[in-house]
Design an enzyme around this catalytic site. Structure first.
Site, PDB file in Angstrom:
ATOM      1  NE  ARG A  84       1.493   5.492   5.004  1.00 29.79           N
ATOM      2  CZ  ARG A  84       1.987   6.441   4.204  1.00 29.79           C
ATOM      3  NH1 ARG A  84       2.062   6.230   2.903  1.00 29.79           N
ATOM      4  NH2 ARG A  84       2.376   7.597   4.688  1.00 29.79           N
ATOM      5  CG  HIS A 208       3.268   1.455  -3.333  1.00 28.03           C
ATOM      6  ND1 HIS A 208       2.587   2.593  -2.940  1.00 28.03           N
ATOM      7  CD2 HIS A 208       2.999   0.509  -2.396  1.00 28.03           C
ATOM      8  CE1 HIS A 208       1.926   2.341  -1.824  1.00 28.03           C
ATOM      9  NE2 HIS A 208       2.163   1.091  -1.468  1.00 28.03           N
ATOM     10  CG  HIS A 274      -7.590   0.102  -3.448  1.00 31.86           C
ATOM     11  ND1 HIS A 274      -8.220  -0.915  -2.751  1.00 31.86           N
ATOM     12  CD2 HIS A 274      -6.285   0.055  -3.037  1.00 31.86           C
ATOM     13  CE1 HIS A 274      -7.357  -1.530  -1.977  1.00 31.86           C
ATOM     14  NE2 HIS A 274      -6.178  -0.963  -2.126  1.00 31.86           N
ATOM     15  CG  ASP A 325      -5.546  -4.627   0.210  1.00 33.01           C
ATOM     16  OD1 ASP A 325      -4.332  -4.697   0.460  1.00 33.01           O
ATOM     17  OD2 ASP A 325      -6.117  -3.541   0.009  1.00 33.01           O
TER      18      ASP A 325
END
Length: 460
Positions: A84, A208, A274, A325
């Site tokens: 990330r 989010h 997910h 994704d």
């Protein structure tokens, strides 16, 4: 005016059928999907078995440009969280033209790979300094243009992102381009709705994650969304990482999915992206809520997320669909393969995805993924049936792995035995051909622009 395609074999919602006539109207909606038909003189003939187009229910388009660039050891123990950090650095450099060029190539790739629609989870909103563009919807409009140029079906999901962790932790520097107040998000949705309607796209909302959207903001955003477009899709990242689960328990005393089910009106309009780390009760309650589990097998493998308990979700009647994704892989068949192989490794059994009604794994998984993806997209793209959009894929019967096989075995070979070469001949979206002989019309042009955009981002 009605157009038609005749297929010797086609995968209908009830299973494989012979001599199928597909007919659609000028709006691209199927008016007939009839087995046992005679071929009309005016109908085209499919060159191979016809399967429904696959919805891609989770995409971060810009991430396609750094796929493959994080496959080196950056920390003592690499994880989603170190990945990330690298993603934030890349996102900080992105401009509107680069966003459009990257997405145009990605959406052409998706069409060539058997996806006929995409749900874009769009969280880069502002300029490099974190300030709104003069047109606050600039980056979302770039994505809409990319979808329009390529002809892919589109669900736009602007992302609400406010905090960096549970309990309202302030955002960090890498998140400055993502941050919006709830009022700002609702104004963005209002600004985007006319453009989406004009393009035939669906507009929804993506809180989010629970760590990025405080409870009060979640409630206000959902109420505001309903005032703009009642019943619009709602997608949320949830329970992707064990750290997220641990942090949620420390904050609330509950696991993420359990908290969401008790504090939000989770139903069939929701997509739980997910949802990898749930306990038995969360699997049961989550499946029975009607929400779609948004599975992204190649990204979840790439990031080391863990394995979803597919059997537990389906045991309770849970709907599910597929997303690419981060786009480390852009291939609908390979997502199906990775899903099945992950479950085989998890259970030490074979043919986990088969059902009593559909013993061929690829057939069973394709039908379920199309239904769940359509539900998550909020669009009538649920397969080859009257009233659904004419989105379909023609397999290449001349591809070596498919030659001489029955239609169900051709689909199995496409998923499990095509050796990373696609056995796709043609792709149609809303009754219009978008891929012929395996290539999108914009393939060369879009590829060149993508390479230029990526090169510029890496040099800046």
């Amino acid at each position: 005016m009605t157009r038609a395609l005749f297929a010797a074999d086609a995968l209908l919602p009830t299973g494989w059928a012979k001599n199928v006539l597909l007919a659609w109207n000028a709006a691209g909606q199927l008016v007939e999907a009839r087995a046992g038909a005679d071929k009309p003189a005016a109908a085209e003939t499919a060159g191979g078995p016809v399967i429904p187009g696959m919805p891609n229910l989770h995409s971060h388009a810009f991430q396609r440009a750094f796929a493959g660039l994080t496959e080196h050891r950056a920390e003592q123990q690499d994880s989603f969280w170190s990945w990330r950090t690298l993603m934030y650095r890349f996102a900080a450099r992105l401009g509107p033209r680069q966003m459009e060029d990257i997405a145009t190539w990605l959406y052409a790739e998706m069409l060539e790979a058997g996806y006929t629609s995409v749900c874009e989870f769009q969280y880069v909103h502002h300029d490099a300094d974190g300030k709104p563009y003069a047109d606050d919807a600039t980056l979302s409009r770039a994505l809409l243009r990319a979808a329009h140029k390529t002809g892919i079906g589109f669900t736009l999901l602007p992302v609400l992102y406010q905090t960096s962790g549970f309990g309202g932790l302030p955002p960090n520097e890498g998140q400055r381009r993502f941050i919006r107040s709830t009022d700002s998000m609702l104004r963005l949705l209002e600004a985007l709705k006319p453009a989406c309607d004009a393009q035939g796209a669906r507009l929804g909302l993506a809180p989010h994650s629970l760590r990025a959207v405080p409870p009060e903001a979640l409630r206000e955003a959902l109420a505001g969304l309903d005032a703009i477009e009642a019943g619009a899709p709602v997608h949320i990242h949830i329970a992707e990482q064990t750290k997220e689960v641990d942090d949620c328990i420390a904050w609330s005393g509950q696991r993420p999915v359990a908290w969401l089910l008790e504090h939000a009106p989770v139903d069939a309009r929701w997509c739980l992206v997910h949802a990898t780390h749930m306990d038995a009760d969360e699997y049961r309650r989550g499946a029975r809520s009607g929400a779609v589990a948004g599975l992204c097998p190649t990204t979840e493998a790439n990031l080391g997320d863990g394995l979803f308990d597919f059997a537990a979700w389906r045991q309770h009647g849970g709907a599910w669909g597929l997303g690419s994704d981060s786009h480390a892989c852009v291939d609908a068949a390979e997502e199906l393969l990775m899903l099945e192989y992950g479950q085989r490794l998890r259970t030490r059994q074979r043919n986990v995805g088969a059902t009593a009604a559909q013993p061929h794994v690829a057939t069973a998984l394709t039908l379920q993924a199309v239904q769940g993806g359509a539900q998550a997209a909020g669009r009538a793209i649920g397969g080859l049936a009257a009233g659904q959009q004419a989105d379909f894929v023609v397999l290449d019967a001349q591809q070596l792995a498919l030659q001489g096989l029955s239609a169900p075995d051709m689909l199995s070979a496409h998923v499990f035995a095509s050796h990373r070469t696609r056995a796709i001949d043609a792709v149609w979206v809303a009754g219009r051909p978008r891929v012929a002989a395996g290539r999108h019309a914009l393939h060369a042009e879009a590829a060149s622009a993508f390479v230029a955009a990526r090169t510029q981002l890496l040099q800046d």
